[in-house]
Design a protein around this motif. Structure first.
Motif, PDB file in Angstrom:
ATOM      1  N   ASN A   1     -36.221  28.353 -46.243  1.00 18.44           N
ATOM      2  CA  ASN A   1     -34.807  28.089 -45.976  1.00 18.44           C
ATOM      3  C   ASN A   1     -34.366  26.682 -46.394  1.00 18.44           C
ATOM      4  OD1 ASN A   1     -36.258  26.753 -44.120  1.00 18.44           O
ATOM      5  ND2 ASN A   1     -35.226  27.585 -42.308  1.00 18.44           N
ATOM      6  N   GLU A   2     -35.218  26.007 -47.159  1.00 18.87           N
ATOM      7  CA  GLU A   2     -34.816  24.681 -47.665  1.00 18.87           C
ATOM      8  C   GLU A   2     -34.743  24.724 -49.173  1.00 18.87           C
ATOM      9  OE1 GLU A   2     -37.227  21.387 -46.392  1.00 18.87           O
ATOM     10  OE2 GLU A   2     -37.053  22.045 -44.313  1.00 18.87           O
ATOM     11  N   ASN A   3     -33.697  24.136 -49.724  1.00 17.18           N
ATOM     12  CA  ASN A   3     -33.554  24.135 -51.171  1.00 17.18           C
ATOM     13  C   ASN A   3     -34.484  23.116 -51.803  1.00 17.18           C
ATOM     14  OD1 ASN A   3     -31.641  26.108 -51.305  1.00 17.18           O
ATOM     15  ND2 ASN A   3     -29.948  24.681 -51.006  1.00 17.18           N
ATOM     16  N   SER A   4     -35.019  23.526 -52.957  1.00 21.28           N
ATOM     17  CA  SER A   4     -35.832  22.565 -53.702  1.00 21.28           C
ATOM     18  C   SER A   4     -35.208  22.407 -55.086  1.00 21.28           C
ATOM     19  CB  SER A   4     -37.265  23.067 -53.790  1.00 21.28           C
ATOM     20  OG  SER A   4     -37.596  23.413 -55.091  1.00 21.28           O
ATOM     21  N   ASP A   5     -35.480  21.310 -55.730  1.00 16.65           N
ATOM     22  CA  ASP A   5     -34.946  21.108 -57.079  1.00 16.65           C
ATOM     23  C   ASP A   5     -35.835  21.770 -58.121  1.00 16.65           C
ATOM     24  OD1 ASP A   5     -32.936  19.613 -56.080  1.00 16.65           O
ATOM     25  OD2 ASP A   5     -34.059  17.733 -56.231  1.00 16.65           O
ATOM     26  N   TYR A   6     -36.881  22.402 -57.655  1.00 17.11           N
ATOM     27  CA  TYR A   6     -37.890  22.911 -58.552  1.00 17.11           C
ATOM     28  C   TYR A   6     -37.607  24.395 -58.816  1.00 17.11           C
ATOM     29  CZ  TYR A   6     -42.717  23.573 -60.220  1.00 17.11           C
ATOM     30  OH  TYR A   6     -43.839  23.855 -60.943  1.00 17.11           O
ATOM     31  N   ASP A   7     -37.188  24.723 -60.029  1.00 21.37           N
ATOM     32  CA  ASP A   7     -36.729  26.080 -60.356  1.00 21.37           C
ATOM     33  C   ASP A   7     -37.777  27.151 -60.069  1.00 21.37           C
ATOM     34  OD1 ASP A   7     -34.379  25.019 -61.096  1.00 21.37           O
ATOM     35  OD2 ASP A   7     -34.718  25.126 -63.251  1.00 21.37           O
TER      36      ASP A   7
ATOM     37  N   LYS B   1     -39.421  31.862 -54.044  1.00 25.12           N
ATOM     38  CA  LYS B   1     -38.805  32.084 -52.725  1.00 25.12           C
ATOM     39  C   LYS B   1     -37.925  33.321 -52.759  1.00 25.12           C
ATOM     40  CE  LYS B   1     -38.240  27.270 -51.283  1.00 25.12           C
ATOM     41  NZ  LYS B   1     -37.204  26.276 -50.959  1.00 25.12           N
ATOM     42  N   THR B   2     -37.113  33.437 -53.816  1.00 22.51           N
ATOM     43  CA  THR B   2     -36.192  34.570 -53.927  1.00 22.51           C
ATOM     44  C   THR B   2     -36.962  35.882 -53.992  1.00 22.51           C
ATOM     45  OG1 THR B   2     -34.678  33.148 -55.125  1.00 22.51           O
ATOM     46  CG2 THR B   2     -34.277  35.508 -55.292  1.00 22.51           C
TER      47      THR B   2
ATOM     48  N   THR C   1     -44.159  17.308 -53.914  1.00 20.81           N
ATOM     49  CA  THR C   1     -43.180  17.590 -52.859  1.00 20.81           C
ATOM     50  C   THR C   1     -43.724  17.135 -51.514  1.00 20.81           C
ATOM     51  OG1 THR C   1     -44.093  19.730 -52.325  1.00 20.81           O
ATOM     52  CG2 THR C   1     -42.463  19.689 -54.079  1.00 20.81           C
TER      53      THR C   1
ATOM     54  N   GLU D   1     -37.935  28.044 -56.445  1.00 22.51           N
ATOM     55  CA  GLU D   1     -36.774  28.830 -56.008  1.00 22.51           C
ATOM     56  C   GLU D   1     -36.934  30.294 -56.417  1.00 22.51           C
ATOM     57  OE1 GLU D   1     -34.331  27.835 -53.930  1.00 22.51           O
ATOM     58  OE2 GLU D   1     -35.645  26.093 -53.832  1.00 22.51           O
TER      59      GLU D   1
ATOM     60  N   TYR E   1     -43.894  19.261 -49.079  1.00 23.02           N
ATOM     61  CA  TYR E   1     -44.049  20.530 -48.392  1.00 23.02           C
ATOM     62  C   TYR E   1     -45.386  20.736 -47.699  1.00 23.02           C
ATOM     63  CZ  TYR E   1     -39.786  22.068 -50.639  1.00 23.02           C
ATOM     64  OH  TYR E   1     -38.499  22.189 -51.041  1.00 23.02           O
TER      65      TYR E   1
END
Ligand code: AMP
Length: 147
Positions: free
Chosen positions: A58-64, A70-71, A49, A67, A51
């Motif tokens: 606050n940025e979406n990633s395609d990496y499950d 982050k959640t 990435t 995510e 990063y």
């Protein structure tokens, strides 16, 4: 003694997390201090990435997996009334990133959980032990009792 102004809570999402978080929150309320939280990703392989070490929430990633992490951090932050700007998701070695974040954010108290290990585990070092020895500010090691 001057009052603490910025407290950093280090979370590993173990079953003791809420217990340690409640202590940090209570101290922050008592001292009317800013409360920040940090989780260091040391056990998920990072994709290639852009990063760097600090991962923006606050940025979406395609990496499950990212995510999910982050959640988890944002939910914890919400429950303990931690401002979005004070939530840190970082990739690296926990003891290093916790101390480095504390220095960068001018934290004056780090709160970690401690299993009070002894014997071989103590020789190898725990995160709490390493933070205690490397931090430039006070460290509160909350004793955790394993049942
Ligand atoms: P340990 O020494 O690994 O049992 O962890 C003791 C404490 O260090 C935990 O209760 C957390 O406060 C902190 N800690 C451990 N791993 C992490 C991590 N990956 N990110 C943030 N804090 C951590």
């Amino acid at each position: 003694m001057s009052h603490y102004q910025h407290i950093l809570l280090a979370v590993d999402y173990s079953p003791h997390t809420d217990y340690v978080a409640n202590k940090a929150k209570s101290l922050a309320d008592t001292y009317q201090a800013q409360l920040s939280i940090i989780h260091v990703l040391d056990n998920i392989p990072m994709p290639d990435t852009n990063y760097g070490a600090v991962i923006p929430l606050n940025e979406n990633s395609d990496y499950d997996l990212l995510e999910i992490e982050k959640t988890k951090l944002m939910e914890l932050g919400k429950r303990f009334a931690v401002d979005d700007d004070n939530q840190w998701l970082v990739w690296g070695v926990p003891k290093e990133e916790i101390c480095s974040c504390a220095t960068q954010q001018q934290v004056d108290l780090i709160v970690v959980g401690s299993h009070g290990r002894h014997g071989l585990a103590l020789l190898l070092g725990s995160t709490a032990n390493s933070v205690l020895h490397h931090a430039h500010c006070d460290v509160l090691a909350v004793r955790l009792l394993d049942n």
